[in-house]
Design a protein around this motif. Structure first.
Motif, PDB file in Angstrom:
ATOM      1  N   ALA A  82      29.407  35.391  43.446  1.00  0.00           N
ATOM      2  CA  ALA A  82      28.979  35.575  42.055  1.00  0.00           C
ATOM      3  C   ALA A  82      28.275  36.909  41.879  1.00  0.00           C
ATOM      4  O   ALA A  82      28.586  37.686  40.963  1.00  0.00           O
ATOM      5  N   PHE A  83      27.316  37.200  42.764  1.00  0.00           N
ATOM      6  CA  PHE A  83      26.545  38.443  42.633  1.00  0.00           C
ATOM      7  C   PHE A  83      27.418  39.661  42.907  1.00  0.00           C
ATOM      8  O   PHE A  83      27.343  40.667  42.193  1.00  0.00           O
ATOM      9  N   LEU A  84      28.265  39.589  43.942  1.00  0.00           N
ATOM     10  CA  LEU A  84      29.087  40.741  44.300  1.00  0.00           C
ATOM     11  C   LEU A  84      30.093  41.072  43.194  1.00  0.00           C
ATOM     12  O   LEU A  84      30.260  42.243  42.819  1.00  0.00           O
ATOM     13  N   ASP A  85      30.770  40.060  42.667  1.00  0.00           N
ATOM     14  CA  ASP A  85      31.752  40.299  41.618  1.00  0.00           C
ATOM     15  C   ASP A  85      31.079  40.739  40.315  1.00  0.00           C
ATOM     16  O   ASP A  85      31.623  41.559  39.565  1.00  0.00           O
ATOM     17  N   TRP A  86      29.899  40.175  40.045  1.00  0.00           N
ATOM     18  CA  TRP A  86      29.162  40.584  38.856  1.00  0.00           C
ATOM     19  C   TRP A  86      28.757  42.052  38.945  1.00  0.00           C
ATOM     20  O   TRP A  86      28.898  42.804  37.976  1.00  0.00           O
ATOM     21  N   MET A  87      28.320  42.469  40.107  1.00  0.00           N
ATOM     22  CA  MET A  87      27.934  43.875  40.274  1.00  0.00           C
ATOM     23  C   MET A  87      29.147  44.800  40.189  1.00  0.00           C
ATOM     24  O   MET A  87      29.051  45.917  39.679  1.00  0.00           O
ATOM     25  N   ASP A  88      30.292  44.344  40.685  1.00  0.00           N
ATOM     26  CA  ASP A  88      31.520  45.128  40.534  1.00  0.00           C
ATOM     27  C   ASP A  88      31.868  45.300  39.053  1.00  0.00           C
ATOM     28  O   ASP A  88      32.285  46.376  38.617  1.00  0.00           O
ATOM     29  N   GLY A  89      31.699  44.207  38.284  1.00  0.00           N
ATOM     30  CA  GLY A  89      31.959  44.279  36.853  1.00  0.00           C
ATOM     31  C   GLY A  89      31.016  45.235  36.147  1.00  0.00           C
ATOM     32  O   GLY A  89      31.424  45.995  35.262  1.00  0.00           O
ATOM     33  N   VAL A  90      29.738  45.201  36.539  1.00  0.00           N
ATOM     34  CA  VAL A  90      28.754  46.116  35.954  1.00  0.00           C
ATOM     35  C   VAL A  90      29.102  47.560  36.301  1.00  0.00           C
ATOM     36  O   VAL A  90      29.026  48.462  35.454  1.00  0.00           O
ATOM     37  N   GLU A  91      29.502  47.796  37.552  1.00  0.00           N
ATOM     38  CA  GLU A  91      29.877  49.152  37.966  1.00  0.00           C
ATOM     39  C   GLU A  91      31.081  49.651  37.170  1.00  0.00           C
ATOM     40  O   GLU A  91      31.112  50.807  36.719  1.00  0.00           O
ATOM     41  N   ASN A  92      32.081  48.787  36.995  1.00  0.00           N
ATOM     42  CA  ASN A  92      33.246  49.169  36.196  1.00  0.00           C
ATOM     43  C   ASN A  92      32.847  49.492  34.754  1.00  0.00           C
ATOM     44  O   ASN A  92      33.335  50.457  34.162  1.00  0.00           O
ATOM     45  N   LEU A  93      31.941  48.682  34.199  1.00  0.00           N
ATOM     46  CA  LEU A  93      31.504  48.880  32.824  1.00  0.00           C
ATOM     47  C   LEU A  93      30.792  50.223  32.668  1.00  0.00           C
ATOM     48  O   LEU A  93      31.051  50.980  31.727  1.00  0.00           O
ATOM     49  N   LEU A  94      29.878  50.546  33.599  1.00  0.00           N
ATOM     50  CA  LEU A  94      29.112  51.781  33.488  1.00  0.00           C
ATOM     51  C   LEU A  94      29.939  53.006  33.862  1.00  0.00           C
ATOM     52  O   LEU A  94      29.667  54.108  33.389  1.00  0.00           O
ATOM     53  N   THR A  95      30.955  52.819  34.714  1.00  0.00           N
ATOM     54  CA  THR A  95      31.759  53.958  35.174  1.00  0.00           C
ATOM     55  C   THR A  95      32.948  54.223  34.273  1.00  0.00           C
ATOM     56  O   THR A  95      33.219  55.369  33.891  1.00  0.00           O
ATOM     57  N   PHE A  96      33.678  53.132  33.924  1.00  0.00           N
ATOM     58  CA  PHE A  96      34.934  53.295  33.188  1.00  0.00           C
ATOM     59  C   PHE A  96      34.884  52.762  31.765  1.00  0.00           C
ATOM     60  O   PHE A  96      35.813  52.978  30.997  1.00  0.00           O
ATOM     61  N   GLY A  97      33.831  52.038  31.427  1.00  0.00           N
ATOM     62  CA  GLY A  97      33.715  51.507  30.078  1.00  0.00           C
ATOM     63  C   GLY A  97      34.345  50.154  29.878  1.00  0.00           C
ATOM     64  O   GLY A  97      34.402  49.652  28.757  1.00  0.00           O
ATOM     65  N   HIS A  98      34.844  49.517  30.959  1.00  0.00           N
ATOM     66  CA  HIS A  98      35.479  48.202  30.879  1.00  0.00           C
ATOM     67  C   HIS A  98      34.997  47.352  32.050  1.00  0.00           C
ATOM     68  O   HIS A  98      34.913  47.828  33.181  1.00  0.00           O
ATOM     69  N   VAL A  99      34.717  46.068  31.767  1.00  0.00           N
ATOM     70  CA  VAL A  99      34.265  45.165  32.829  1.00  0.00           C
ATOM     71  C   VAL A  99      35.398  44.868  33.797  1.00  0.00           C
ATOM     72  O   VAL A  99      35.249  44.991  35.016  1.00  0.00           O
ATOM     73  N   ARG A 100      36.519  44.466  33.272  1.00  0.00           N
ATOM     74  CA  ARG A 100      37.663  44.082  34.107  1.00  0.00           C
ATOM     75  C   ARG A 100      38.640  45.250  34.230  1.00  0.00           C
ATOM     76  O   ARG A 100      39.831  45.112  33.993  1.00  0.00           O
ATOM     77  N   PHE A 101      38.125  46.389  34.571  1.00  0.00           N
ATOM     78  CA  PHE A 101      38.961  47.558  34.741  1.00  0.00           C
ATOM     79  C   PHE A 101      39.886  47.338  35.928  1.00  0.00           C
ATOM     80  O   PHE A 101      39.474  46.769  36.948  1.00  0.00           O
ATOM     81  N   PRO A 102      41.154  47.759  35.824  1.00  0.00           N
ATOM     82  CA  PRO A 102      42.103  47.487  36.912  1.00  0.00           C
ATOM     83  C   PRO A 102      41.651  48.119  38.217  1.00  0.00           C
ATOM     84  O   PRO A 102      41.314  49.305  38.273  1.00  0.00           O
ATOM     85  N   SER A 103      41.663  47.322  39.254  1.00  0.00           N
ATOM     86  CA  SER A 103      41.172  47.791  40.551  1.00  0.00           C
ATOM     87  C   SER A 103      42.016  48.929  41.097  1.00  0.00           C
ATOM     88  O   SER A 103      41.500  49.828  41.767  1.00  0.00           O
ATOM     89  N   TRP A 104      43.324  48.930  40.777  1.00  0.00           N
ATOM     90  CA  TRP A 104      44.188  49.996  41.299  1.00  0.00           C
ATOM     91  C   TRP A 104      43.786  51.359  40.755  1.00  0.00           C
ATOM     92  O   TRP A 104      43.846  52.355  41.471  1.00  0.00           O
ATOM     93  N   TYR A 105      43.339  51.396  39.492  1.00  0.00           N
ATOM     94  CA  TYR A 105      42.943  52.683  38.933  1.00  0.00           C
ATOM     95  C   TYR A 105      41.570  53.093  39.453  1.00  0.00           C
ATOM     96  O   TYR A 105      41.331  54.259  39.762  1.00  0.00           O
ATOM     97  N   ALA A 106      40.662  52.122  39.556  1.00  0.00           N
ATOM     98  CA  ALA A 106      39.339  52.432  40.084  1.00  0.00           C
ATOM     99  C   ALA A 106      39.439  52.948  41.520  1.00  0.00           C
ATOM    100  O   ALA A 106      38.769  53.914  41.901  1.00  0.00           O
ATOM    101  N   ASP A 107      40.287  52.293  42.320  1.00  0.00           N
ATOM    102  CA  ASP A 107      40.471  52.739  43.702  1.00  0.00           C
ATOM    103  C   ASP A 107      41.102  54.129  43.756  1.00  0.00           C
ATOM    104  O   ASP A 107      40.776  54.944  44.621  1.00  0.00           O
ATOM    105  N   ASN A 108      42.017  54.385  42.812  1.00  0.00           N
ATOM    106  CA  ASN A 108      42.652  55.700  42.778  1.00  0.00           C
ATOM    107  C   ASN A 108      41.643  56.793  42.449  1.00  0.00           C
ATOM    108  O   ASN A 108      41.665  57.879  43.041  1.00  0.00           O
TER     109      ASN A 108
END
Length: 380
Positions: A82-108
């Protein structure tokens, strides 16, 4: 923070007090995001509050998505996940502007994308396809790729994220979707041969539950089909898509694509075929009638009796009505929009379309220190 009680306080007030009196926050506005999980069996709730500038990306939609991530794990008692996935969602939100940002693009973007990512030709982010149906579609895709030496890719996702510059207002929504799909194709290394030839079907669902389909061609496939033929392929995948039966839509699209790759053109759907059949029949009947009329004229034939009333041509007593039925031809439905009822509490909402308990989202202010925050809360 986790605790097994809120010491008689409302969970939101307890969380904000904890944040304020412990001196958390960065900058003049005490920017930060806090999550409090109360494990009290009689008051079990997760509360998250964004303070200062962090309130801007912490919108109603984003907060609800973060709560969804937590909820599924907490109900299953998977607290670490729960905590790890929530923090990933927060990171995506602050970095890319979307919570469920596609992992393939974030990894790229991070440069951590695996070298071999193109093995899967059907990427489905929305589910709703059984294992057996998925295997059937993958087999059809593989057969088309082998037979016609071109990559066939299907991408089903919930939204086309804006990967272009926000300031570029010259791009239409369709152009942004196409840019997103092109990036997906390129990042995954799809394509056959030096020109990376292939065709990609994108099925996209926005947050408003409306669907769109786009077909993109690459390499040797570019210019292979006309705009009308691309439109037919797109329509084949769009028919009844709102029912969520992705297997039927993809299967229909592949059936249209097979003769298109073989013959170089896309066949019409069955509605179009019926239209042309009716039109041809009508034209044939009209031509036959004109031919008969000309033949009668040339042979000097005339009509025995002319009348404007059809019943004048009937023999009295020869017509009997045995049964009479009413046939319902069509119905007209009028839809009237009704405003949703709002609760009496200011600034709160209850999300819809989910069987899980809904999140409550509100804008709050802590009067003792001037810190303000946007809070989302959900029981579990």
């Amino acid at each position: 923070m986790t605790d097994n009680t809120s010491y008689g306080l409302d969970n939101e007030l307890y969380e904000m007090d904890f944040y304020v009196y412990n001196g958390y926050g960065i900058g003049d506005e005490f920017d930060g995001l806090m999550l409090f999980i109360n494990m009290d069996p009689d008051n079990r709730e997760m509360v998250s509050t964004a303070f200062g500038k962090t309130r801007t990306p912490f919108t109603q939609s984003n907060s609800s998505q973060l709560d969804d991530i937590l909820y599924d794990h907490l109900v299953a008692q998977e607290y670490e996940g729960a905590f790890l996935d929530w923090m990933d969602g927060v990171e995506n939100l602050l970095t890319f502007g979307h919570v469920r940002f596609p992992s393939w693009y974030a990894d790229n973007v991070k440069g951590t994308l695996p070298e071999d990512v193109s093995q899967k030709k059907l990427v489905n982010d929305l589910g709703r396809i059984s294992k057996e149906d998925l295997q059937d579609l993958e087999q059809q895709i593989d057969d088309l790729r082998t037979r016609y030496n071109t990559d066939v890719v299907v991408y089903i996702t919930n939204i086309a994220y804006n990967l272009t510059e926000e300031s570029d207002d010259k791009l239409t929504d369709v152009m942004r979707v196409d840019s997103y799909l092109d990036t997906f194709y390129q990042v995954h290394g799809y394509g056959v041969g030096e020109n990376k030839s292939g065709i990609l079907l994108g099925i996209l669902s926005s947050e408003s539950s409306t669907y769109a389909t786009r077909v993109r061609t690459y390499g040797d496939m570019e210019g292979r089909f006309s705009k009308k033929e691309i439109k037919r392929l797109t329509a084949a995948a769009l028919l009844n898509l709102s029912d969520g039966n992705y297997y039927s839509n993809v299967n229909r699209y592949l059936r249209f694509l097979k003769p298109a790759l073989k013959n170089g053109y896309v066949p019409h759907n069955w509605l179009t075929r019926i239209f042309w059949a009716v039109l041809c029949t009508a034209c044939g009947a009209f031509a036959g009638s004109k031919a008969l009329s000309l033949e009668k004229k040339h042979e000097g034939l005339i009509t025995v009796k002319v009348s404007d009333r059809a019943d004048d041509l009937l023999v009295p007593g020869s017509l009997q009505l045995l049964a009479s039925d009413d046939i319902f031809l069509h119905t007209t439905t009028e839809r009237i929009r009704r405003p949703k009822e709002t609760s009496s509490s200011s600034g709160s909402y209850r999300s819809s379309g989910s069987s899980r308990p809904s999140s409550h989202y509100s804008s709050s202010s802590h009067s003792s220190s001037g810190r303000s925050g946007s809070t989302s809360r959900r029981s579990f």
